[in-house]
Design an enzyme around this catalytic site. Structure first.
Site, PDB file in Angstrom:
ATOM      1  N   SER A 163       7.820 -28.775  41.831  1.00 51.95           N
ATOM      2  CA  SER A 163       8.741 -28.566  40.708  1.00 51.95           C
ATOM      3  C   SER A 163       9.678 -27.424  41.074  1.00 51.95           C
ATOM      4  O   SER A 163       9.377 -26.638  41.994  1.00 51.95           O
ATOM      5  CB  SER A 163       7.917 -28.173  39.478  1.00 51.95           C
ATOM      6  OG  SER A 163       8.745 -27.686  38.444  1.00 51.95           O
ATOM      7  N   TYR A 176       1.394 -22.926  35.369  1.00 50.35           N
ATOM      8  CA  TYR A 176       2.039 -24.138  35.919  1.00 50.35           C
ATOM      9  C   TYR A 176       2.670 -23.788  37.267  1.00 50.35           C
ATOM     10  O   TYR A 176       2.493 -24.502  38.258  1.00 50.35           O
ATOM     11  CB  TYR A 176       3.080 -24.667  34.934  1.00 50.35           C
ATOM     12  CG  TYR A 176       3.770 -25.942  35.395  1.00 50.35           C
ATOM     13  CD1 TYR A 176       3.048 -27.118  35.603  1.00 50.35           C
ATOM     14  CD2 TYR A 176       5.152 -25.971  35.628  1.00 50.35           C
ATOM     15  CE1 TYR A 176       3.682 -28.285  36.029  1.00 50.35           C
ATOM     16  CE2 TYR A 176       5.788 -27.133  36.042  1.00 50.35           C
ATOM     17  CZ  TYR A 176       5.053 -28.289  36.241  1.00 50.35           C
ATOM     18  OH  TYR A 176       5.671 -29.442  36.663  1.00 50.35           O
TER      19      TYR A 176
HETATM   20  N1  LIG Z   1       9.393 -34.239  34.107  1.00 49.56           N
HETATM   21  C1  LIG Z   1       9.803 -33.120  34.671  1.00 49.56           C
HETATM   22  O1  LIG Z   1      10.738 -32.451  34.177  1.00 49.56           O
HETATM   23  C2  LIG Z   1       9.158 -32.631  35.936  1.00 49.56           C
HETATM   24  C3  LIG Z   1       9.752 -31.558  36.602  1.00 49.56           C
HETATM   25  C4  LIG Z   1       9.141 -31.066  37.743  1.00 49.56           C
HETATM   26  C5  LIG Z   1       7.997 -31.639  38.230  1.00 49.56           C
HETATM   27  N2  LIG Z   1       7.426 -32.688  37.573  1.00 49.56           N
HETATM   28  C6  LIG Z   1       6.172 -33.221  38.108  1.00 49.56           C
HETATM   29  O2  LIG Z   1       6.249 -34.616  38.205  1.00 49.56           O
HETATM   30  C7  LIG Z   1       4.949 -35.182  38.130  1.00 49.56           C
HETATM   31  C8  LIG Z   1       4.971 -36.380  37.188  1.00 49.56           C
HETATM   32  O3  LIG Z   1       5.230 -35.949  35.884  1.00 49.56           O
HETATM   33  P1  LIG Z   1       6.127 -36.737  34.823  1.00 49.56           P
HETATM   34  O4  LIG Z   1       7.252 -35.861  34.489  1.00 49.56           O
HETATM   35  O5  LIG Z   1       6.365 -38.128  35.295  1.00 49.56           O
HETATM   36  O6  LIG Z   1       5.144 -36.698  33.556  1.00 49.56           O
HETATM   37  P2  LIG Z   1       4.293 -37.814  32.776  1.00 49.56           P
HETATM   38  O7  LIG Z   1       5.160 -38.928  32.313  1.00 49.56           O
HETATM   39  O8  LIG Z   1       3.513 -37.045  31.764  1.00 49.56           O
HETATM   40  O9  LIG Z   1       3.342 -38.376  33.910  1.00 49.56           O
HETATM   41  C9  LIG Z   1       2.139 -37.745  34.284  1.00 49.56           C
HETATM   42  C10 LIG Z   1       1.233 -38.799  34.889  1.00 49.56           C
HETATM   43  O10 LIG Z   1       0.020 -38.162  35.299  1.00 49.56           O
HETATM   44  C11 LIG Z   1      -1.056 -38.991  34.873  1.00 49.56           C
HETATM   45  N3  LIG Z   1      -2.282 -38.231  34.702  1.00 49.56           N
HETATM   46  C12 LIG Z   1      -2.525 -37.205  33.828  1.00 49.56           C
HETATM   47  N4  LIG Z   1      -3.787 -36.785  33.941  1.00 49.56           N
HETATM   48  C13 LIG Z   1      -4.368 -37.582  34.898  1.00 49.56           C
HETATM   49  C14 LIG Z   1      -5.671 -37.634  35.447  1.00 49.56           C
HETATM   50  N5  LIG Z   1      -6.633 -36.781  35.063  1.00 49.56           N
HETATM   51  N6  LIG Z   1      -5.925 -38.577  36.400  1.00 49.56           N
HETATM   52  C15 LIG Z   1      -4.962 -39.431  36.796  1.00 49.56           C
HETATM   53  N7  LIG Z   1      -3.704 -39.408  36.319  1.00 49.56           N
HETATM   54  C16 LIG Z   1      -3.423 -38.488  35.372  1.00 49.56           C
HETATM   55  C17 LIG Z   1      -0.576 -39.576  33.554  1.00 49.56           C
HETATM   56  O11 LIG Z   1      -1.275 -40.795  33.270  1.00 49.56           O
HETATM   57  P3  LIG Z   1      -2.531 -40.951  32.287  1.00 49.56           P
HETATM   58  O12 LIG Z   1      -2.302 -40.051  31.090  1.00 49.56           O
HETATM   59  O13 LIG Z   1      -2.493 -42.409  31.977  1.00 49.56           O
HETATM   60  O14 LIG Z   1      -3.735 -40.567  33.098  1.00 49.56           O
HETATM   61  C18 LIG Z   1       0.861 -39.900  33.907  1.00 49.56           C
HETATM   62  O15 LIG Z   1       0.947 -41.142  34.549  1.00 49.56           O
HETATM   63  C19 LIG Z   1       4.021 -34.040  37.716  1.00 49.56           C
HETATM   64  O16 LIG Z   1       3.311 -33.570  38.848  1.00 49.56           O
HETATM   65  C20 LIG Z   1       4.975 -32.982  37.204  1.00 49.56           C
HETATM   66  O17 LIG Z   1       4.444 -31.683  37.334  1.00 49.56           O
HETATM   67  C21 LIG Z   1       8.001 -33.202  36.453  1.00 49.56           C
END
Ligand SMILES: NC(=O)c1ccc[n+]([C@@H]2O[C@H](COP(=O)([O-])OP(=O)(O)OC[C@H]3O[C@@H](n4cnc5c(N)ncnc54)[C@H](OP(=O)(O)O)[C@@H]3O)[C@@H](O)[C@H]2O)c1
Length: 266
Positions: A163, A176
């Site tokens: 991130s 985080y």
């Molecule tokens: N969105 C942003 O602004 C942003 C910015 C920087 C970095 N990121 C990074 O991008 C990545 C993806 O995030 P996103 O933004 O796409 O958020 P998201 O839509 O909340 O996706 C998170 C995913 O992680 C899964 N997950 C959560 N707990 C889990 C567990 N115990 N075992 C297996 N899967 C699990 C969730 O699925 P289930 O709940 O079905 O398990 C979901 O598919 C993360 O690492 C986040 O830190 C995002």
């Protein structure tokens, strides 16, 4: 490096290898960046294994992949459990035959002050963003190293989601950021260890992206996040970058990609 006159083939634009005959495992594939990445890699020809806890949402992503003519395997799993993480990798290899690409995407972002923070939130982030990623990587490495010695690409990939918070710590994102700085440190050390064996390790560092990520915060924190939210990217923008990374030719590794919405200053 050859110093001889380049052939016409060498002077042509770099080849964009497609992923036919390869298998990718994407964690956190039930929503957001993971779901978009699974679809993007499937569009490049990879068979995709989709890991997360919400099976109904994984089924929807798998249906979209199959509608596009791709192959998808649904793995209902909690990657914070080392047995389930190892089993997700084993099932991928057992049912799809190999593993060429691991996208460690599952993550959670629980923001707010350190003072009086619920310890459960810190545990949740450390267990998923760090340990989950480590468990999946540990189980996947022998298969990735084998794929890197094999047709069709003689190279394999680990893409770790960090991130902007993995580059810059700010007031309100201490733990985080701690987890994402850890992802960066682990990725760079691992990269040095295995790059000569042609397993590439890449780090992707998105800024604000419209997904479900913020929604898991306490309501008072969520209000604060929303008030600061400006322009956002779409999950597909990050998936695009990941597809670019894993389709480079064998001699090229994209080590790190920092992607922000144009209007995001910090
Ligand atoms: N969105 C942003 O602004 C942003 C910015 C920087 C970095 N990121 C990074 O991008 C990545 C993806 O995030 P996103 O933004 O796409 O958020 P998201 O839509 O909340 O996706 C998170 C995913 O992680 C899964 N997950 C959560 N707990 C889990 C567990 N115990 N075992 C297996 N899967 C699990 C969730 O699925 P289930 O709940 O079905 O398990 C979901 O598919 C993360 O690492 C986040 O830190 C995002």
């Amino acid at each position: 490096m050859s110093m001889s006159t380049p052939t016409s083939d060498e002077t042509a634009a770099p080849r964009r290898e497609r992923l036919e005959g390869t298998v990718a495992l994407v964690t956190g594939a039930s929503s957001g960046i993971g779901a978009a990445t699974a679809r993007a890699l499937a569009a490049q020809g990879a068979a995709v294994a989709l890991a997360a806890r919400r099976k109904d949402r994984l089924d929807e992503v798998a249906a979209a992949v199959r509608d596009g003519g791709g192959t998808a395997l649904v793995l209902e799993c909690d990657v914070t459990d080392e047995v389930q993480a190892a089993s997700a990798v084993a099932q991928t290899v057992g049912e799809l035959g190999r593993l060429d690409t691991l996208v460690n995407n599952a993550g959670v972002m629980l923001l707010g002050p350190v003072v009086d923070a619920p310890l459960s939130e810190w545990k949740n982030m450390v267990e998923l963003n760090l340990l989950g990623l480590l468990y999946c990587t540990h189980a996947a490495l022998p298969h990735l190293l084998a794929a890197a010695e094999d047709d069709p690409r003689h190279v394999a990939d680990i893409v770790n989601l960090s991130s902007v918070a993995g580059r810059f710590a700010r007031n309100g994102n201490a733990v985080y950021s701690l987890t994402k700085f850890g992802v960066m440190a682990f990725s760079e050390s691992l990269r040095q260890e295995i790059t000569k064996r042609h397993v590439r390790v890449s780090l992707v560092e998105p800024g604000a992206t419209a997904t479900e990520l913020a929604s898991h915060n306490r309501s008072e924190i969520l209000e604060n996040i929303r008030s600061q939210f400006g322009q956002t990217m779409e999950a597909g923008d990050i998936a695009d970058a990941i597809a670019y990374i894993v389709t480079r030719r064998r001699e090229v590794t994209i080590n790190e990609v920092l992607i922000r919405p144009t209007e995001q200053e910090r």
